[in-house]
Design an enzyme around this catalytic site. Structure first.
Site, PDB file in Angstrom:
ATOM      1  N   GLU A 210       0.884  -1.177   0.000  1.00 15.12           N
ATOM      2  CA  GLU A 210       0.000   0.000   0.000  1.00 15.12           C
ATOM      3  C   GLU A 210       0.916   1.220   0.000  1.00 15.12           C
ATOM      4  OE1 GLU A 210      -3.321   0.215  -0.066  1.00 15.12           O
ATOM      5  OE2 GLU A 210      -3.800  -1.909   0.062  1.00 15.12           O
ATOM      6  N   CYS A 244      -2.135   9.536   2.231  1.00 16.72           N
ATOM      7  CA  CYS A 244      -1.647   8.917   0.983  1.00 16.72           C
ATOM      8  C   CYS A 244      -2.574   9.204  -0.186  1.00 16.72           C
ATOM      9  CB  CYS A 244      -1.500   7.414   1.169  1.00 16.72           C
ATOM     10  SG  CYS A 244      -2.996   6.645   1.803  1.00 16.72           S
TER      11      CYS A 244
HETATM   12  P1  NAD Z   1       8.068   4.752   5.170  1.00 17.70           P
HETATM   13  O1  NAD Z   1       8.160   3.922   3.954  1.00 17.70           O
HETATM   14  O2  NAD Z   1       9.177   5.677   5.484  1.00 17.70           O
HETATM   15  O3  NAD Z   1       7.903   3.833   6.472  1.00 17.70           O
HETATM   16  C1  NAD Z   1       6.914   2.833   6.564  1.00 17.70           C
HETATM   17  C2  NAD Z   1       7.410   1.717   7.477  1.00 17.70           C
HETATM   18  O4  NAD Z   1       8.564   1.141   6.889  1.00 17.70           O
HETATM   19  C3  NAD Z   1       7.798   2.183   8.869  1.00 17.70           C
HETATM   20  O5  NAD Z   1       7.326   1.250   9.808  1.00 17.70           O
HETATM   21  C4  NAD Z   1       9.308   2.203   8.831  1.00 17.70           C
HETATM   22  O6  NAD Z   1       9.920   1.902  10.062  1.00 17.70           O
HETATM   23  C5  NAD Z   1       9.630   1.112   7.831  1.00 17.70           C
HETATM   24  N1  NAD Z   1      10.889   1.377   7.107  1.00 17.70           N
HETATM   25  C6  NAD Z   1      11.462   2.559   6.830  1.00 17.70           C
HETATM   26  N2  NAD Z   1      12.610   2.387   6.154  1.00 17.70           N
HETATM   27  C7  NAD Z   1      12.763   1.055   5.997  1.00 17.70           C
HETATM   28  C8  NAD Z   1      13.748   0.247   5.378  1.00 17.70           C
HETATM   29  N3  NAD Z   1      14.815   0.778   4.792  1.00 17.70           N
HETATM   30  N4  NAD Z   1      13.586  -1.093   5.392  1.00 17.70           N
HETATM   31  C9  NAD Z   1      12.497  -1.647   5.968  1.00 17.70           C
HETATM   32  N5  NAD Z   1      11.520  -0.923   6.569  1.00 17.70           N
HETATM   33  C10 NAD Z   1      11.665   0.402   6.592  1.00 17.70           C
HETATM   34  O7  NAD Z   1       6.675   5.507   5.058  1.00 17.70           O
HETATM   35  P2  NAD Z   1       6.059   6.559   6.064  1.00 17.70           P
HETATM   36  O8  NAD Z   1       6.878   7.818   6.004  1.00 17.70           O
HETATM   37  O9  NAD Z   1       5.794   5.960   7.398  1.00 17.70           O
HETATM   38  O10 NAD Z   1       4.631   6.816   5.402  1.00 17.70           O
HETATM   39  C11 NAD Z   1       4.452   7.723   4.372  1.00 17.70           C
HETATM   40  C12 NAD Z   1       4.313   7.032   3.035  1.00 17.70           C
HETATM   41  O11 NAD Z   1       3.367   5.985   3.125  1.00 17.70           O
HETATM   42  C13 NAD Z   1       3.796   7.945   1.949  1.00 17.70           C
HETATM   43  O12 NAD Z   1       4.470   7.685   0.756  1.00 17.70           O
HETATM   44  C14 NAD Z   1       2.332   7.554   1.824  1.00 17.70           C
HETATM   45  O13 NAD Z   1       1.774   7.835   0.547  1.00 17.70           O
HETATM   46  C15 NAD Z   1       2.399   6.097   2.085  1.00 17.70           C
HETATM   47  N6  NAD Z   1       1.116   5.606   2.607  1.00 17.70           N
HETATM   48  C16 NAD Z   1       0.375   4.783   1.842  1.00 17.70           C
HETATM   49  C17 NAD Z   1      -0.860   4.350   2.306  1.00 17.70           C
HETATM   50  C18 NAD Z   1      -1.730   3.432   1.522  1.00 17.70           C
HETATM   51  O14 NAD Z   1      -2.697   2.947   2.086  1.00 17.70           O
HETATM   52  N7  NAD Z   1      -1.461   3.177   0.264  1.00 17.70           N
HETATM   53  C19 NAD Z   1      -1.300   4.751   3.561  1.00 17.70           C
HETATM   54  C20 NAD Z   1      -0.488   5.590   4.310  1.00 17.70           C
HETATM   55  C21 NAD Z   1       0.729   6.006   3.831  1.00 17.70           C
END
Ligand code: NAD
Length: 460
Positions: A210, A244
């Site tokens: 997602e 998002c």
């Molecule tokens: P992110 O990708 O930075 O982090 C998401 C999760 O991944 C966190 O739990 C984080 O600890 C983990 N993570 C971060 N870096 C990682 C790595 N290198 N390896 C493994 N795991 C890692 O995203 P965010 O900043 O928390 O959220 C914002 C993003 O999420 C935006 O792009 C938004 O559009 C998207 N989003 C999508 C939806 C959806 O339903 N499609 C919903 C909410 C947010």
């Protein structure tokens, strides 16, 4: 049992014991979860407030209320959803009774984002448990208060062998991804989505991703300007623009653009006052790093409203930007904050040139009363899901699947779609023994082949 591989090993043993196949047990856990969440309602609002100044109202409509609805839906329907579904038999399997069995995958990993830290961790967990899986959840490290509370709630309800929340940042997520899971459900950014997909590929683990992207919002010249502006301001600035499926940018028909901008400004002031920094309803940016990123994206673009900020307070005012270049830093990535660029168009080709400049978005919005323009536009572009004449509300109907396409993600969930996501469809044919047409058996001959050809044609 704190080590990740110990937790997973205990969950594997429990899954094989068949405990989570017991639907009454799943229902009991989910009902206990609901009671626990209800008892912590105010604590949940307080945690979200502490994490990024989210108001109780927004926390209810966009997190708590949706989780409770999902729990009600699943507890009312699970007995129906788990039933093997009788499927019409094929003449080629005659005599038989054919079914789809809903089968749990096994051990599921859920990784959550920070922007809806209660909803986007608990909703996948609920559906994974409903489908009979075990769950290891990793909430975001950026919303410390909410993630801690989510972990407490899970600890109070679930034995660790069934579900556990592991707190931590990239290091913990990386370690989790080295394990072999039966399903991974990830919500977050596109770059991290690619890391998750790569780790999953190593074990051929199925994934739901997602993700996000640059969601467009077209406004043509047939709309009620005031109503459209009010809806856009609500959907864009909810959660401080950190949604998002928020409209990332507007593409407005040139002839109404100036008038529309004036109404947008009035609507922003109506919602958040002349000084949004003091509004109790306007959330903060999640941290100073993201505030700096957003502030930097305003360099070299034409800010026509808002634009003031306080990095230490993680604040940026709701901001309108006029005609940023598609190559500006503001337009090069998902904005994910309270900044709304406004582009304009005269022809449909100009809309295409803007939208096709970006990867397939998670959402798509078109404000128009011209039915043929709406249908043409909805069919022309690829996107996860969309709304005509409003923002975000497709998220609120659990009957609609929610998910992206292309770079905005793969797979979908919400309501029964969520239960289906965490269930493998086992195809089962129960063969009857009362007759055994000999046609398929060797020795083969011309007559048998002709009978077979007819069967394929008539009954396939
Ligand atoms: P992110 O990708 O930075 O982090 C998401 C999760 O991944 C966190 O739990 C984080 O600890 C983990 N993570 C971060 N870096 C990682 C790595 N290198 N390896 C493994 N795991 C890692 O995203 P965010 O900043 O928390 O959220 C914002 C993003 O999420 C935006 O792009 C938004 O559009 C998207 N989003 C999508 C939806 C959806 O339903 N499609 C919903 C909410 C947010």
């Amino acid at each position: 049992m704190n080590n990740i591989s110990d937790i997973l090993s205990a969950q594997k043993t429990l899954f094989r014991s068949q405990k989570t196949k017991d639907v009454a047990y799943r229902l009991q856990l989910l009902k206990t979860l609901k009671t626990e969440i209800i008892s912590k309602e105010q604590a949940i609002y307080d945690a979200l407030k502490k994490d990024f100044n989210k108001s109780d109202f927004e926390s209810f409509i966009s997190e708590y209320g949706l989780v409770i609805s999902e729990l009600d839906l699943v507890t009312n329907n699970l007995n129906k959803w788990v039933k093997p579904k009788r499927i019409k038999s094929s003449m080629l399997t005659f005599p038989s009774k054919d079914y789809i069995y809903k089968a749990a995958y096994g051990n599921v990993l859920v990784i959550g984002p920070w922007n809806y830290p209660f909803l986007l961790t608990l909703e996948p967990l609920i559906m994974a448990i409903a489908a009979g899986n075990t769950v290891v959840l990793k909430p975001s490290e950026l919303t410390k208060n909410t993630s801690k509370l989510v972990s407490e709630i899970i600890e109070n309800v679930f034995p660790k062998e069934v579900a556990v929340s592991v707190q931590g940042g990239i290091d913990v997520a990386t370690e989790l991804l080295t394990q072999k899971w039966d399903y991974i459900f990830f919500t977050g950014s596109v770059p991290v989505g690619k890391i998750v997909a790569k780790a999953a590929a190593k074990h051929l683990t199925p994934v739901t991703l997602e993700l996000g992207g640059k969601t467009p919002c077209i406004v043509d010249d047939t709309v009620d300007l005031k109503l459209s502006a009010r809806r856009i301001v609500w959907g864009k600035f909810l959660n401080g623009g950190q949604t998002c499926i928020a409209a990332d940018y507007l593409i407005v028909k040139e002839s109404i653009k100036e008038a529309f901008i004036e109404i947008l400004k009035k609507e922003i002031i109506r919602a958040y006052g002349e000084t949004p920094k003091h509004s109790k309803d306007f959330p903060k940016v999640i941290n100073t790093r993201n505030t700096e990123r957003l502030v930097n994206s305003l360099e070299n673009v034409n800010v026509i409203f808002g634009g003031d900020f306080d990095i230490d307070a993680c604040y940026i005012a709701p901001t309108l930007v006029d005609e940023p270049g598609l190559d500006s830093s503001l337009m090069s990535d998902e904005i994910f904050g309270p900044i709304l660029p406004i582009l304009s168009y005269k022809t449909d080709e100009e809309i295409e040139n803007i939208i096709w400049n970006f990867e397939k978005p998670l959402a798509f919005y078109v404000f128009s009363n011209n039915k043929s323009f709406v249908e043409k536009t909805l069919n022309k572009f690829e996107f996860g899901g969309g709304v005509v004449n409003d923002l975000l509300i497709h998220f609120g109907n659990h009957r609609l699947p929610f998910g992206g396409v292309g770079a905005s993600g793969m797979g979908a969930y919400h309501g029964k779609h969520g239960f289906d996501t965490f269930s493998h469809n086992k195809a089962i044919v129960k063969r009857g023994n009362w007759t055994d047409p000999p046609v398929r058996y060797a020795p083969y001959n011309k007559k048998k082949l002709n009978i077979l050809k007819k069967m394929f044609r008539w009954f396939g």
